[in-house]
Enzyme design. Structure first.
Site, PDB file in Angstrom:
ATOM      1  N   GLY A 108       0.771  -1.337   0.010  1.00 46.19           N
ATOM      2  CA  GLY A 108      -0.075   0.032  -0.065  1.00 46.19           C
ATOM      3  C   GLY A 108       0.861   1.371   0.006  1.00 46.19           C
ATOM      4  CB  SER A 109       4.051   1.825  -0.881  1.00 43.18           C
ATOM      5  OG  SER A 109       4.136   0.730  -1.649  1.00 43.18           O
TER       6      SER A 109
ATOM      7  CE1 TYR B 174      -7.165   0.929  10.430  1.00 44.58           C
ATOM      8  CE2 TYR B 174      -7.382   2.189  12.349  1.00 44.58           C
ATOM      9  CZ  TYR B 174      -6.676   1.904  11.253  1.00 44.58           C
ATOM     10  OH  TYR B 174      -5.488   2.537  11.354  1.00 44.58           O
TER      11      TYR B 174
HETATM   12  N1  LIG Z   1      -3.283   8.228   8.380  1.00 49.19           N
HETATM   13  C1  LIG Z   1      -3.489   7.769   9.597  1.00 49.19           C
HETATM   14  O1  LIG Z   1      -3.920   8.740  10.450  1.00 49.19           O
HETATM   15  C2  LIG Z   1      -3.255   6.382  10.211  1.00 49.19           C
HETATM   16  C3  LIG Z   1      -3.082   6.436  11.593  1.00 49.19           C
HETATM   17  C4  LIG Z   1      -2.606   5.181  12.370  1.00 49.19           C
HETATM   18  C5  LIG Z   1      -2.318   4.317  11.496  1.00 49.19           C
HETATM   19  N2  LIG Z   1      -2.463   4.221   9.972  1.00 49.19           N
HETATM   20  C6  LIG Z   1      -2.045   3.272   9.391  1.00 49.19           C
HETATM   21  O2  LIG Z   1      -1.001   3.458   8.650  1.00 49.19           O
HETATM   22  C7  LIG Z   1      -0.995   2.448   7.209  1.00 49.19           C
HETATM   23  C8  LIG Z   1      -1.337   3.709   6.165  1.00 49.19           C
HETATM   24  O3  LIG Z   1      -2.286   4.320   6.188  1.00 49.19           O
HETATM   25  P1  LIG Z   1      -2.498   5.579   5.189  1.00 49.19           P
HETATM   26  O4  LIG Z   1      -3.547   6.468   5.950  1.00 49.19           O
HETATM   27  O5  LIG Z   1      -1.118   6.052   4.855  1.00 49.19           O
HETATM   28  O6  LIG Z   1      -3.162   5.076   3.959  1.00 49.19           O
HETATM   29  P2  LIG Z   1      -3.911   5.559   2.705  1.00 49.19           P
HETATM   30  O7  LIG Z   1      -3.419   6.822   2.587  1.00 49.19           O
HETATM   31  O8  LIG Z   1      -5.288   5.360   2.763  1.00 49.19           O
HETATM   32  O9  LIG Z   1      -3.114   4.576   1.798  1.00 49.19           O
HETATM   33  C9  LIG Z   1      -3.578   4.192   0.685  1.00 49.19           C
HETATM   34  C10 LIG Z   1      -2.591   3.237   0.037  1.00 49.19           C
HETATM   35  O10 LIG Z   1      -2.948   1.888   0.043  1.00 49.19           O
HETATM   36  C11 LIG Z   1      -3.147   1.178  -1.158  1.00 49.19           C
HETATM   37  N3  LIG Z   1      -4.169   0.475  -0.881  1.00 49.19           N
HETATM   38  C12 LIG Z   1      -5.379   0.422  -0.212  1.00 49.19           C
HETATM   39  N4  LIG Z   1      -6.192  -0.617  -0.397  1.00 49.19           N
HETATM   40  C13 LIG Z   1      -5.343  -1.709  -0.780  1.00 49.19           C
HETATM   41  C14 LIG Z   1      -5.366  -2.899  -0.948  1.00 49.19           C
HETATM   42  N5  LIG Z   1      -6.478  -3.677  -0.781  1.00 49.19           N
HETATM   43  N6  LIG Z   1      -4.451  -3.751  -1.742  1.00 49.19           N
HETATM   44  C15 LIG Z   1      -3.015  -2.972  -1.745  1.00 49.19           C
HETATM   45  N7  LIG Z   1      -2.980  -1.651  -1.703  1.00 49.19           N
HETATM   46  C16 LIG Z   1      -4.050  -0.991  -1.135  1.00 49.19           C
HETATM   47  C17 LIG Z   1      -3.230   2.387  -2.050  1.00 49.19           C
HETATM   48  O11 LIG Z   1      -3.161   2.112  -3.207  1.00 49.19           O
HETATM   49  P3  LIG Z   1      -4.005   2.521  -4.424  1.00 49.19           P
HETATM   50  O12 LIG Z   1      -5.029   3.116  -4.029  1.00 49.19           O
HETATM   51  O13 LIG Z   1      -3.186   2.737  -5.289  1.00 49.19           O
HETATM   52  O14 LIG Z   1      -4.596   0.808  -4.743  1.00 49.19           O
HETATM   53  C18 LIG Z   1      -2.439   3.457  -1.611  1.00 49.19           C
HETATM   54  O15 LIG Z   1      -1.078   3.304  -1.986  1.00 49.19           O
HETATM   55  C19 LIG Z   1      -2.418   1.862   7.391  1.00 49.19           C
HETATM   56  O16 LIG Z   1      -1.935   0.555   8.037  1.00 49.19           O
HETATM   57  C20 LIG Z   1      -2.919   2.498   8.619  1.00 49.19           C
HETATM   58  O17 LIG Z   1      -4.163   1.704   9.130  1.00 49.19           O
HETATM   59  C21 LIG Z   1      -2.616   5.483   9.422  1.00 49.19           C
END
Ligand SMILES: NC(=O)c1ccc[n+]([C@@H]2O[C@H](COP(=O)([O-])OP(=O)(O)OC[C@H]3O[C@@H](n4cnc5c(N)ncnc54)[C@H](OP(=O)(O)O)[C@@H]3O)[C@@H](O)[C@H]2O)c1
Length: 264
Positions: free
Chosen positions: A14-15, A154
């Site tokens: 997911g990058s 979640y």
């Molecule tokens: N953001 C926060 O505040 C926060 C806080 C605590 C923890 N986290 C954790 O940090 C991690 C990253 O979070 P984020 O907020 O950066 O995520 P995000 O912005 O929603 O990231 C989206 C990324 O994940 C990919 N993706 C989504 N579903 C996918 C799937 N089923 N298979 C493969 N790729 C997938 C998307 O790729 P495409 O769209 O190109 O497919 C994109 O690269 C997660 O585990 C989240 O739970 C986030």
């Protein structure tokens, strides 16, 4: 500080955006080779272009695959070369009432958030142990212990990750492989920024006012009282991936701006 990451190959789930993209950029800046991942080739191509602009000598490739589809995960795993650093970053959530969360939704989040890392680690950890070097970093969330009422499913997945990660670390005893978990708090990804902008427009407020209200009314326990940047989260993950972090194993490292409380 030289993080000694030159020559290492990392795979980050997911990058194409968010924290995963920032980790990819940070590892590339440190000289690692990086394989990114997303659900569509177009998203990967676009992310690679942005990474190459930011880091001109970047050695970056991508592998398409959705972690909600077991068959796609199998195909993805079959394409992986030797990986030194695995960042189990992909995560999905749905803000909804516990009473309205269906069995299918519980399983969907478990599949993407937990089984992605389980399946990849089952394939890659034995190879890291044989090579006597490797890093696996799971990405959990402050929700693992805060458990907001609208994010029970979640939060369950993010707590499960802590146990999986610690369990896998036990399998590294006596080797130079480590398995750790990074625990981000509220982080200003593109998605979070969009959410704040939409709310600001709806409530006729500025982005700053909406952000301030989030921390005074919702994430009250945050000591940081602002969103972390994706770079701030990525820096800690990059350090955990480096040979310099050799003495940190089986740990859960908070990047939560103090929101989770406690002295450990
Ligand atoms: N953001 C926060 O505040 C926060 C806080 C605590 C923890 N986290 C954790 O940090 C991690 C990253 O979070 P984020 O907020 O950066 O995520 P995000 O912005 O929603 O990231 C989206 C990324 O994940 C990919 N993706 C989504 N579903 C996918 C799937 N089923 N298979 C493969 N790729 C997938 C998307 O790729 P495409 O769209 O190109 O497919 C994109 O690269 C997660 O585990 C989240 O739970 C986030």
């Amino acid at each position: 500080m030289n993080l000694q990451l030159k020559g290492k190959t990392a795979f980050i789930t997911g990058s194409t955006a968010g924290i995963g993209f920032a980790v990819a950029k940070s590892l590339l800046q440190e000289g690692a080779k990086v394989i990114i991942n997303g659900r569509k080739q177009a998203g990967i191509d676009d992310a690679i272009e942005r990474l190459k602009t930011a880091v001109p000598d970047a050695e970056v490739k991508g592998i398409v695959g959705s972690f909600s589809e077991v068959a796609e995960v199998d195909t993805l795993i079959a394409q992986l070369p030797h990986i030194d650093i695995l960042v189990n970053n992909v995560g999905t959530y749905a803000s909804q009432s516990f009473y309205e969360t269906t069995d299918a939704e519980w399983m969907r989040q478990f599949e993407v958030n937990v089984m992605s890392g389980v399946r990849l680690s089952r394939h890659l950890l034995p190879k890291m142990v044989v090579a006597n070097w490797g890093r696996i970093i799971f990405v959990s969330s402050e929700c693992a212990t805060l458990v907001p009422a609208d994010l029970v499913a979640y939060s369950m997945t993010k707590a499960a990750i802590l146990a999986v990660s610690r369990g896998l670390a036990q399998l590294t005893k006596g080797t130079n492989v480590t398995v750790n978990t990074a625990i981000p708090g509220s982080t200003l990804t593109e998605g979070a920024a969009q959410f704040l902008d939409n709310l600001a427009e709806k409530e006729n407020k500025s982005r700053d006012e909406v952000e301030t209200a989030f921390f005074s009314d919702v994430r009250t326990s945050s000591l940081l009282q602002r969103f972390a940047s994706v770079e701030e989260v990525a820096h800690t993950i990059t350090y955990l991936a480096s040979p310099l972090a050799a003495a940190t194993n089986g740990a859960a490292i908070k990047i939560d701006g103090g929101s989770m409380g406690g002295i450990l």
